[in-house]
Write a protein that holds these residues in place. Structure first.
Motif, PDB file in Angstrom:
ATOM      1  N   SER A 466    -148.509 -11.870 -35.468  1.00 35.59           N
ATOM      2  CA  SER A 466    -148.395 -13.323 -35.356  1.00 35.59           C
ATOM      3  C   SER A 466    -148.259 -13.947 -36.747  1.00 35.59           C
ATOM      4  O   SER A 466    -147.575 -14.945 -36.912  1.00 35.59           O
ATOM      5  N   ASP A 467    -148.875 -13.350 -37.771  1.00 40.64           N
ATOM      6  CA  ASP A 467    -148.641 -13.833 -39.134  1.00 40.64           C
ATOM      7  C   ASP A 467    -147.195 -13.604 -39.530  1.00 40.64           C
ATOM      8  O   ASP A 467    -146.548 -14.459 -40.128  1.00 40.64           O
ATOM      9  N   ASN A 468    -146.683 -12.437 -39.174  1.00 42.12           N
ATOM     10  CA  ASN A 468    -145.305 -12.100 -39.540  1.00 42.12           C
ATOM     11  C   ASN A 468    -144.308 -13.054 -38.922  1.00 42.12           C
ATOM     12  O   ASN A 468    -143.236 -13.269 -39.479  1.00 42.12           O
ATOM     13  N   ALA A 469    -144.653 -13.613 -37.774  1.00 47.82           N
ATOM     14  CA  ALA A 469    -143.719 -14.506 -37.096  1.00 47.82           C
ATOM     15  C   ALA A 469    -143.446 -15.767 -37.914  1.00 47.82           C
ATOM     16  O   ALA A 469    -142.461 -16.445 -37.691  1.00 47.82           O
ATOM     17  N   TYR A 470    -144.331 -16.084 -38.856  1.00 51.85           N
ATOM     18  CA  TYR A 470    -144.126 -17.255 -39.708  1.00 51.85           C
ATOM     19  C   TYR A 470    -143.456 -16.884 -41.034  1.00 51.85           C
ATOM     20  O   TYR A 470    -143.209 -17.733 -41.872  1.00 51.85           O
ATOM     21  N   THR A 471    -143.245 -15.599 -41.246  1.00 55.60           N
ATOM     22  CA  THR A 471    -142.744 -15.136 -42.537  1.00 55.60           C
ATOM     23  C   THR A 471    -141.226 -15.221 -42.582  1.00 55.60           C
ATOM     24  O   THR A 471    -140.547 -14.743 -41.683  1.00 55.60           O
ATOM     25  N   PRO A 472    -140.674 -15.841 -43.626  1.00 50.93           N
ATOM     26  CA  PRO A 472    -139.213 -15.950 -43.709  1.00 50.93           C
ATOM     27  C   PRO A 472    -138.579 -14.586 -43.958  1.00 50.93           C
ATOM     28  O   PRO A 472    -139.239 -13.678 -44.457  1.00 50.93           O
ATOM     29  N   PRO A 473    -137.294 -14.472 -43.623  1.00 49.56           N
ATOM     30  CA  PRO A 473    -136.637 -13.164 -43.740  1.00 49.56           C
ATOM     31  C   PRO A 473    -136.710 -12.577 -45.151  1.00 49.56           C
ATOM     32  O   PRO A 473    -136.848 -11.367 -45.295  1.00 49.56           O
ATOM     33  N   GLU A 474    -136.651 -13.440 -46.180  1.00 49.82           N
ATOM     34  CA  GLU A 474    -136.628 -12.881 -47.536  1.00 49.82           C
ATOM     35  C   GLU A 474    -137.954 -12.219 -47.909  1.00 49.82           C
ATOM     36  O   GLU A 474    -138.017 -11.394 -48.808  1.00 49.82           O
ATOM     37  N   LEU A 475    -139.043 -12.580 -47.227  1.00 44.72           N
ATOM     38  CA  LEU A 475    -140.327 -11.950 -47.527  1.00 44.72           C
ATOM     39  C   LEU A 475    -140.665 -10.830 -46.548  1.00 44.72           C
ATOM     40  O   LEU A 475    -141.498  -9.986 -46.830  1.00 44.72           O
ATOM     41  N   ALA A 476    -140.000 -10.858 -45.407  1.00 46.10           N
ATOM     42  CA  ALA A 476    -140.343  -9.875 -44.380  1.00 46.10           C
ATOM     43  C   ALA A 476    -140.048  -8.459 -44.850  1.00 46.10           C
ATOM     44  O   ALA A 476    -140.782  -7.534 -44.548  1.00 46.10           O
ATOM     45  N   VAL A 477    -138.970  -8.306 -45.624  1.00 47.20           N
ATOM     46  CA  VAL A 477    -138.621  -6.960 -46.078  1.00 47.20           C
ATOM     47  C   VAL A 477    -139.463  -6.537 -47.273  1.00 47.20           C
ATOM     48  O   VAL A 477    -139.920  -5.400 -47.364  1.00 47.20           O
ATOM     49  N   ALA A 557    -133.247 -21.898 -41.848  1.00 45.28           N
ATOM     50  CA  ALA A 557    -132.031 -21.323 -42.437  1.00 45.28           C
ATOM     51  C   ALA A 557    -132.371 -19.983 -43.082  1.00 45.28           C
ATOM     52  O   ALA A 557    -133.382 -19.864 -43.767  1.00 45.28           O
ATOM     53  N   PRO A 558    -131.547 -18.966 -42.862  1.00 47.81           N
ATOM     54  CA  PRO A 558    -131.868 -17.633 -43.386  1.00 47.81           C
ATOM     55  C   PRO A 558    -131.973 -17.594 -44.914  1.00 47.81           C
ATOM     56  O   PRO A 558    -132.810 -16.879 -45.451  1.00 47.81           O
ATOM     57  N   LEU A 559    -131.142 -18.372 -45.594  1.00 46.39           N
ATOM     58  CA  LEU A 559    -131.203 -18.364 -47.054  1.00 46.39           C
ATOM     59  C   LEU A 559    -132.102 -19.490 -47.545  1.00 46.39           C
ATOM     60  O   LEU A 559    -131.925 -20.644 -47.150  1.00 46.39           O
ATOM     61  N   PRO A 560    -133.052 -19.158 -48.434  1.00 46.02           N
ATOM     62  CA  PRO A 560    -133.993 -20.182 -48.905  1.00 46.02           C
ATOM     63  C   PRO A 560    -133.293 -21.416 -49.456  1.00 46.02           C
ATOM     64  O   PRO A 560    -133.734 -22.534 -49.214  1.00 46.02           O
TER      65      PRO A 560
END
Ligand SMILES: *[C@@H]1O[C@H](CO)[C@@H](O)[C@H](O)[C@H]1NC(C)=O
Ligand SMILES: *[C@@H]1O[C@H](CO)[C@@H](O)[C@H](O)[C@H]1NC(C)=O
Ligand SMILES: *[C@@H]1O[C@H](CO)[C@@H](O)[C@H](O)[C@H]1NC(C)=O
Ligand SMILES: *[C@@H]1O[C@H](CO)[C@@H](O)[C@H](O)[C@H]1NC(C)=O
Ligand SMILES: *[C@@H]1O[C@H](CO)[C@@H](O)[C@H](O)[C@H]1NC(C)=O
Ligand SMILES: *[C@@H]1O[C@H](CO)[C@@H](O)[C@H](O)[C@H]1NC(C)=O
Length: 608
Positions: A466-477, A557-560
């Motif tokens: 559930s924490d990860n669900a708030y994480t933007p794509p650039e930090l998820a990896v 938006a995927p890009l910050p």
């Protein structure tokens, strides 16, 4: 006079001609004459056009029928005549007594098909492979039989809902594909058999119940040790044995209650002494640097012992630590957060000084902190109205007070203002780092206040889904702590907005994150049903909800660099609130002012 009558006649005649030339018109009238024996469709008159707006349940686009909603109208017989409506996007015929379905290939554009609670029978409707754009397919509560074409259904890329419960389907659920986009699945109350495939095991028991020969993980028993065996064994159990089992259960029950009670008692007494020892060093450990650091507005306590003497009640356990409500001897109430991981003295003093200096009506004030070798105590103002998370998701079901639209918008705006203040308040580029609906707290006047600022430094390395669900794509990896930016907060805020709009938890059944769920629908037509059903009675506010959804999509938006700043987000939300009073059909799109680059990710709405 005669001339005038002639003119009127010609006019009427030509209007009729116009209507009669329209194939949709003849199709609808044919359906009315074949299926409407109770005259529920009296508004379908042959002197008006189906798209005139006066025909019950008919919605058009460019002069062609696209939506047909004819629920609970005592319709009977066949749907055959409707097969001549090729532009149909939505067909809803729930709760009638219709008995025969046509080949679905007649509706190549269909996105929503609702046929529940009728008398349809026979095989699964033919032509399902042709409705390639289908999102929601609901055939529940009929008498369909035969096999479910799982191979064809799993190939429908956009299918989200598949509800087939309470029919007479037979066969298995196996298919060549091992995944699909389905989010809402129900086949309970059929005659299915065999093992539930792994990709469907994410759905709960109630999706599969009442299929005597079905087995697999959701049902709680494996296929090798199937249900028939178990029931046979049960039948052999004698009455005497049952009595013994009941007595044994009762004794065991009392035993368990006593054990649990004793454990609770033990852990409570241990907690009080434990907290005391760790916080105050009463075990004789040297009190080096164990001073409490106070910030402006700190009242009711002056040293850590004041907190220790007070009574504490556990409010909740988050990923960073546990939070207690502490009532002090003088009557003052504070919230104390206890953090035990990832602590480095050096970082803490600098960070706390920054956070403790923040004073804003949309930020929960940090009043003091206390650091000892292995734990950090953070003393905040106590706000009694709980979190946005509990307002949105708490107590769902009977007895819940719905959260109305105006309140949701106010909370969204308050949270945006708090974050915008945080982002703008000094040059050091402060970030929240861990924004979720659980750390947006509501104060006594119903304002949203941001809590837990900067505590991402203390998040455990392994974060929850559930924490990860708030994480933007650039930090998820990357690693969780890498490259945190204010734009990451903007993304998390977008997820919070989605929660506000959809009423859904950020991680749904089957671990699909809310942002992903929305992403899956990006290129598609949106309908009213994406919004929380508690909002459905504010249909007149639909434009405001759509506008807020567009704002959420900007945040996501995927890009910050494509995500606007929080101050801009706050202005946009305020804009919706200001225009809220106006009912003159103005569509206030936040996209109209310089965000045209985002337009491809903007949903296209169809109202239903
Ligand atoms: C219109 O409907 C009425 C009955 O509702 C029928 O008598 C009449 O013939 C219809 N006219 C046309 C042009 O279909
Ligand atoms: C449907 O039929 C029932 C009786 O069979 C009647 O009571 C009800 O009003 C009808 N509903 C509509 C919408 O015509
Ligand atoms: C359904 O329609 C398609 C296309 O017209 C056709 O190929 C198919 O055979 C039909 N299926 C049935 C069962 O009639
Ligand atoms: C459902 O269909 C089956 C045949 O497939 C039939 O035997 C049964 O009577 C039907 N049930 C109802 C309620 O119509
Ligand atoms: C599914 O797999 C079977 C054999 O494994 C094959 O015969 C069939 O054509 C496949 N169906 C689809 C729709 O790919
Ligand atoms: C599936 O349908 C049954 C019967 O209508 C219902 O009781 C159950 O709650 C449904 N489960 C899900 C997950 O939709």
């Amino acid at each position: 006079m005669a001339m005038r009558r002639l003119c009127v006649t010609i006019l009427i005649f030509s209007l009729l001609q116009l209507s009669l030339c329209n194939p949709d018109f003849t199709a609808l009238l044919a359906f009315k004459s074949s299926s409407d024996h109770f005259n529920s469709l009296s508004s379908w008159s042959n002197s008006t056009h189906p798209c005139s707006g006066s025909w019950l349940g008919v919605t058009c686009n460019n002069g062609q029928v696209t939506h047909l909603v004819l629920d609970r109208l005592n319709l009977t017989g066949s749907t055959r005549a409707l097969s001549r409506l090729p532009q149909l996007r939505l067909l809803s015929l729930n709760h009638n007594r219709l008995s025969s379905v046509v080949n679905l290939s007649s509706w190549p554009n269909l996105k929503h098909l609702y046929l529940s609670d009728n008398r349809f029978s026979g095989e699964f409707p033919a032509g399902v492979s042709s409705i390639r754009r289908i999102r929601r397919l609901v055939l529940s509560h009929n008498n369909f039989s035969g096999e479910i074409p799982m191979n064809k259904l799993t190939q429908l890329r956009h299918l989200l809902t598949l509800r087939l419960e309470e029919n007479s389907f037979t066969g298995t659920l196996s298919s060549n594909s091992s995944s699909s986009s389905i989010y809402d699945f129900n086949v309970s109350g059929n005659n299915l058999a065999g093992e539930i495939p792994a990709w469907l095991s994410q759905f709960p028991l109630s999706s599969f119940a009442r299929n005597a020969k079905l087995c697999g993980k959701p049902l709680g028993y494996s296929c090798s040790n199937g249900p028939t065996k178990t029931s046979k064994r049960k039948r052999r159990v004698s009455d005497a044995l049952i009595l013994v089992i009941i007595i044994f259960d009762a004794v065991a029950g009392v035993g368990i209650i006593m054990t649990v009670g004793w454990c609770c008692y033990r852990s409570m007494s241990r907690r009080r002494t434990g907290v005391h020892r760790e916080m105050g060093g009463s075990d004789g450990a040297p009190r080096e640097r164990n001073e409490m650091v106070m910030f402006e507005g700190c009242k009711g306590f002056s040293k850590v012992d004041d907190l220790l003497k007070a009574s504490a009640e556990l409010l909740g356990k988050g990923s960073v630590g546990s939070t207690y409500k502490v009532v002090m001897e003088g009557g003052g109430v504070v919230a104390v957060k206890r953090v035990r991981e990832g602590l480095k003295r050096r970082e803490i003093d600098g960070l706390m000084k920054e956070i403790g200096g923040l004073r804003h009506r949309n930020i929960v004030s940090l009043r003091a902190y206390y650091f000892s070798r292995d734990e950090l105590l953070l003393v905040y103002d106590f706000l009694p109205n709980g979190s946005l998370h509990s307002l949105l998701h708490g107590n769902r079901g009977p007895g819940r007070t719905p959260l109305d639209w105006t309140t949701r918008l106010k909370l969204a705006s308050g949270a945006a203002r708090g974050l915008a203040f945080l982002h703008g308040c000094n040059k050091s580029k402060l970030t929240h780092g861990h924004l979720t609906s659980s750390n947006i707290i509501v104060d006594t006047s119903g304002n949203a206040c941001i809590a837990d600022i900067g505590l991402h430094h203390f998040l455990p390395a392994q974060s929850s889904s559930s924490d990860n669900a708030y994480t933007p794509p650039e930090l998820a990896v990357n690693h969780h702590h890498a490259k945190l930016s204010q734009k990451a907060d903007v993304y998390s805020f977008g997820v919070v907005l989605l929660e506000i709009l959809t009423g859904k938890m950020v991680v749904g059944e089957g671990e699909t994150s809310l942002a992903k769920w929305v992403e899956m629908r990006q290129e598609e037509e949106w309908t009213w049903e994406v919004f929380d059903f508690e909002l459905w009675r504010y249909k007149e506010m639909e434009q405001e909800m759509k506008a807020l959804l567009q704002i959420a999509l900007l945040c996501l938006a995927p890009l910050p660099r494509d995500r606007p700043k929080m101050s801009m987000m706050h202005k946009m939300i305020e804009d919706i609130r200001m225009k809220g009073g106006q009912k003159d059909g103005v569509v206030h799109s936040p996209l109209s002012s310089g965000y045209s680059s985002q337009s491809e990710s903007t949903p296209n709405f169809t109202s239903s």
